[in-house]
Design an enzyme around this catalytic site. Structure first.
Site, PDB file in Angstrom:
ATOM      1  N   ARG A 117      -3.887   4.155   1.447  1.00  0.00           N
ATOM      2  CA  ARG A 117      -4.997   3.138   0.119  1.00  0.00           C
ATOM      3  C   ARG A 117      -5.004   2.150   0.959  1.00  0.00           C
ATOM      4  O   ARG A 117      -5.731   0.601   0.601  1.00  0.00           O
ATOM      5  CB  ARG A 117      -3.832   2.756  -1.064  1.00  0.00           C
ATOM      6  N   ASN A 175     -10.561 -28.666  36.477  1.00  0.00           N
ATOM      7  CA  ASN A 175      -9.774 -27.589  37.429  1.00  0.00           C
ATOM      8  C   ASN A 175     -10.106 -26.527  37.769  1.00  0.00           C
ATOM      9  O   ASN A 175      -9.518 -25.416  38.180  1.00  0.00           O
ATOM     10  CB  ASN A 175      -8.653 -27.232  35.835  1.00  0.00           C
TER      11      ASN A 175
HETATM   12  C1  UD1 Z   1       6.471   6.033  -4.813  1.00  0.00           C
HETATM   13  C2  UD1 Z   1       7.166   6.184  -5.588  1.00  0.00           C
HETATM   14  C3  UD1 Z   1       7.447   5.917  -7.502  1.00  0.00           C
HETATM   15  C4  UD1 Z   1       7.509   4.417  -7.692  1.00  0.00           C
HETATM   16  C5  UD1 Z   1       6.689   4.159  -5.954  1.00  0.00           C
HETATM   17  C6  UD1 Z   1       7.968   1.941  -6.076  1.00  0.00           C
HETATM   18  C7  UD1 Z   1       7.902   8.748  -4.949  1.00  0.00           C
HETATM   19  C8  UD1 Z   1       7.482  10.117  -5.149  1.00  0.00           C
HETATM   20  N1  UD1 Z   1       7.307   8.230  -5.741  1.00  0.00           N
HETATM   21  O1  UD1 Z   1       5.614   6.240  -4.952  1.00  0.00           O
HETATM   22  O2  UD1 Z   1       8.452   6.747  -8.045  1.00  0.00           O
HETATM   23  O3  UD1 Z   1       7.246   4.090  -8.487  1.00  0.00           O
HETATM   24  O4  UD1 Z   1       7.499   4.163  -4.749  1.00  0.00           O
HETATM   25  O5  UD1 Z   1       7.098   1.705  -4.956  1.00  0.00           O
HETATM   26  O6  UD1 Z   1       8.567   8.741  -4.071  1.00  0.00           O
HETATM   27  N2  UD1 Z   1       6.882   8.110   2.597  1.00  0.00           N
HETATM   28  C9  UD1 Z   1       7.152   8.541   4.070  1.00  0.00           C
HETATM   29  N3  UD1 Z   1       6.549   9.820   4.488  1.00  0.00           N
HETATM   30  C10 UD1 Z   1       5.535  10.439   3.058  1.00  0.00           C
HETATM   31  C11 UD1 Z   1       6.008   9.794   2.035  1.00  0.00           C
HETATM   32  C12 UD1 Z   1       5.890   8.080   2.060  1.00  0.00           C
HETATM   33  O7  UD1 Z   1       7.772   8.252   4.686  1.00  0.00           O
HETATM   34  O8  UD1 Z   1       5.714  11.992   3.260  1.00  0.00           O
HETATM   35  C13 UD1 Z   1       7.069   6.616   2.727  1.00  0.00           C
HETATM   36  C14 UD1 Z   1       5.962   5.182   3.346  1.00  0.00           C
HETATM   37  O9  UD1 Z   1       5.713   4.946   3.945  1.00  0.00           O
HETATM   38  C15 UD1 Z   1       6.380   4.255   1.592  1.00  0.00           C
HETATM   39  C16 UD1 Z   1       7.597   5.073   0.838  1.00  0.00           C
HETATM   40  O10 UD1 Z   1       8.140   6.625   1.250  1.00  0.00           O
HETATM   41  O11 UD1 Z   1       7.502   2.673   2.527  1.00  0.00           O
HETATM   42  C17 UD1 Z   1       6.804   5.468   0.036  1.00  0.00           C
HETATM   43  O12 UD1 Z   1       5.797   6.021  -0.573  1.00  0.00           O
HETATM   44  P1  UD1 Z   1       4.309   5.241  -1.362  1.00  0.00           P
HETATM   45  O13 UD1 Z   1       3.389   6.668  -0.751  1.00  0.00           O
HETATM   46  O14 UD1 Z   1       4.280   4.698  -0.785  1.00  0.00           O
HETATM   47  O15 UD1 Z   1       5.303   5.852  -2.697  1.00  0.00           O
HETATM   48  P2  UD1 Z   1       4.268   5.097  -3.775  1.00  0.00           P
HETATM   49  O16 UD1 Z   1       3.092   6.119  -3.981  1.00  0.00           O
HETATM   50  O17 UD1 Z   1       4.391   3.839  -3.771  1.00  0.00           O
HETATM   51 CA    CA Z   2       4.635   2.349  -2.570  1.00  0.00          CA
END
Ligand code: UD1
Ligand code: CA
Length: 474
Positions: A16, A383
């Site tokens: 995103r 310079n």
């Molecule tokens: C996630 C939570 C959601 C919460 C929100 C809070 C899940 C499924 N959802 O959603 O409930 O309200 O955070 O901000 O967990 N990441 C990995 N590997 C992956 C996917 C993600 O390391 O395969 C890491 C990302 O780098 C990030 C974190 O996990 O730091 C959260 O992932 P992100 O995709 O941002 O989750 P959200 O959709 O925000």
């Molecule tokens: Ca997130």
């Protein structure tokens, strides 16, 4: 207290953000996002495990020492990401942190860990009650107890009305976490293994689940896109200014002042409106940073005054020096104690000695200016010969007259004088006077003589003698 392992999830693609750069490397007030979770983790953890994606050399480099890095080769979701950390974790309590929520405070996380360990829960979720829960996972409770987390995209219209959200921060009892993760299935809108589903699995198994709400819901703000990055940066910026003001810095207009998280400023320093201070910058106490200044990666001592609109990059300014208005210190400029660098002066890779003055309209590059030397208005160090840069050395107490060109390489000895308007190409010994300019010629009565030689204008009785020379004469 149980042993505490912090697992930081930083392998997400950050789609995103629409960026070529991993999301966690985007800077927020001067620090990459990942730097915030690492900083809070360091204050709490016995062990830190960072989950990174493939081709994430930059993220690995940002991690620094004392961090175990594991790779999540395929991004199959937050649950899958945590699973990659299993071998590196060991037993005890596992605190999971997202890498995209930089406003989480160390105190809140400490309270979460304490609550988790004191209650003997198998899992404790950090939640927040927010006005706009869109995009976040919702906490589903039954009889007050946490039952499950449902992601926004999988939620029913009724569930979407719930304002208690998942912050993506959890404490787990290690063995129960791994057991529950093995049961998580990718049966959701994105086909991913969600860490959130572990909560439902544990609840079904009858374990004790706890939830703790953040005292301030802004702590939960996650960054998924650039709009959220800007919104969180605005909050973090205000936090930085509040911290500085609490420590004794006067900030006349917090609304227009930008100070990055990497900056330290001493007490009784005053910051005027429209100032930007960034990078690893240190400013001492009793300084004045006037309107419109931009200071990057520089070190200022105590009692330094920057008059309006100074631009400094990788410069050092010692105690009591005065700069500006409108001066430009480029990298490796060093201004000594109580020295003065004035209006429209540019310095590059130069040292200005203690008490020396470069007050107006000068370019000083690759030069050393001795103590108490005076460099007159409009002096230029020449310079660069088009191929290489050359050095100029000006001795202590030397006096360089106005509008001098110093053609480097060149040494002006201690206490030497250079006549105004000189072009100096040869070294000048200590105590000498050097003048390098055309001699002034004065012809008395020249104008009248010239006029007398011209034919009278308008015949006899004309006013030829009084006519001034015309521009096209000569
Ligand atoms: C996630 C939570 C959601 C919460 C929100 C809070 C899940 C499924 N959802 O959603 O409930 O309200 O955070 O901000 O967990 N990441 C990995 N590997 C992956 C996917 C993600 O390391 O395969 C890491 C990302 O780098 C990030 C974190 O996990 O730091 C959260 O992932 P992100 O995709 O941002 O989750 P959200 O959709 O925000
Ligand atoms: Ca997130």
């Amino acid at each position: 207290m149980d042993r505490l392992t912090v697992v930081i999830l930083a392998a997400g693609e950050g789609k995103r953000m629409r960026s070529r750069q991993p999301k966690v490397l985007h800077p927020l007030c001067g620090r990459p996002l990942i730097g915030y979770s690492l900083r809070t983790a360091r204050a709490l953890a016995d062990r830190i495990v960072l989950v990174v994606g493939a081709h994430a050399a930059g993220v690995r480099a940002a991690a620094g020492d004392g961090v175990t890095i594991v790779e999540q080769r395929e991004r199959l979701g937050t649950g899958h990401a945590v699973l990659q950390a299993r071998a590196a974790c060991g037993g005890g309590t596992i605190l999971v942190l997202p890498a995209d929520a930089p406003l989480l405070s160390g105190e809140t996380l400490e309270r979460l860990v304490q609550h988790h360990q004191a209650t003997g829960a198998v899992a404790t979720v950090l939640t927040a009650v927010v006005d706009r829960p869109q995009g976040y996972g919702r906490i589903l409770r039954q009889g007050g107890r946490v039952k499950r987390i449902v992601e926004d995209r999988d939620a029913t219209d009724d569930q979407k009305k719930i304002r208690e959200i998942n912050t993506s921060v959890y404490c787990f009892e290690a063995r129960r976490l791994w057991k529950a993760l093995a049961e998580v299935k990718p049966d959701n809108d994105q086909g991913e293994y969600y860490l959130t589903d572990v909560i439902g699995v544990l609840a079904k198994a009858g374990g004790r689940l706890e939830a703790l709400a953040t005292p301030d819901p802004v702590e939960a703000l996650g960054i998924n896109d650039r709009k959220q990055l800007a919104a969180v940066a605005a909050l973090q910026r205000r936090r930085i200014l509040d911290r500085l003001m609490a420590a004794g810095v006067t900030i006349l207009d917090p609304a227009s002042t930008w100070v990055e998280d990497t900056v330290t400023i001493g007490p009784d320093t005053t910051i005027y409106p429209q100032v930007l201070i960034e990078g690893p910058t240190t400013i001492g106490s009793d300084c004045v940073i006037a309107a419109g200044c931009q200071v990057s990666a520089s070190r200022l001592g105590d009692g330094v005054t920057l008059k309006p609109y100074c631009v400094l990059g990788e410069a050092v300014v010692e105690d009591g020096a005065t700069l500006g208005p409108f001066c430009h210190l480029r990298p490796l400029s060093h201004v000594g104690p109580r020295a003065k660098v004035g209006n429209f002066v540019e310095l590059k890779k130069s040292r200005i000695g203690r008490g020396a003055k470069v007050p107006h309209l000068s370019y000083v590059g690759d030069a050393t200016v001795g103590e108490d030397a005076n460099v007159g208005a409009g002096t230029i160090t020449c310079n660069y010969d088009g191929v290489a840069k050359h050095e100029t050395r000006i001795g202590d107490r030397a006096f360089i007259g106005t509008n001098t060109s110093l053609v480097a390489p060149l040494t002006i000895g201690e206490g030497a004088y250079i006549g105004a308007g000189s072009t100096i190409t040869k070294d000048v010994p200590a105590g000498a006077l050097a003048v390098g300019r055309g001699h002034q010629v004065v012809r008395e009565g020249w104008a009248a003589n010239r006029a007398a030689k011209r034919p009278p204008v308008g015949g006899a009785g004309g006013r030829a003698a009084a006519a001034p020379p015309q521009p096209d004469d000569d």
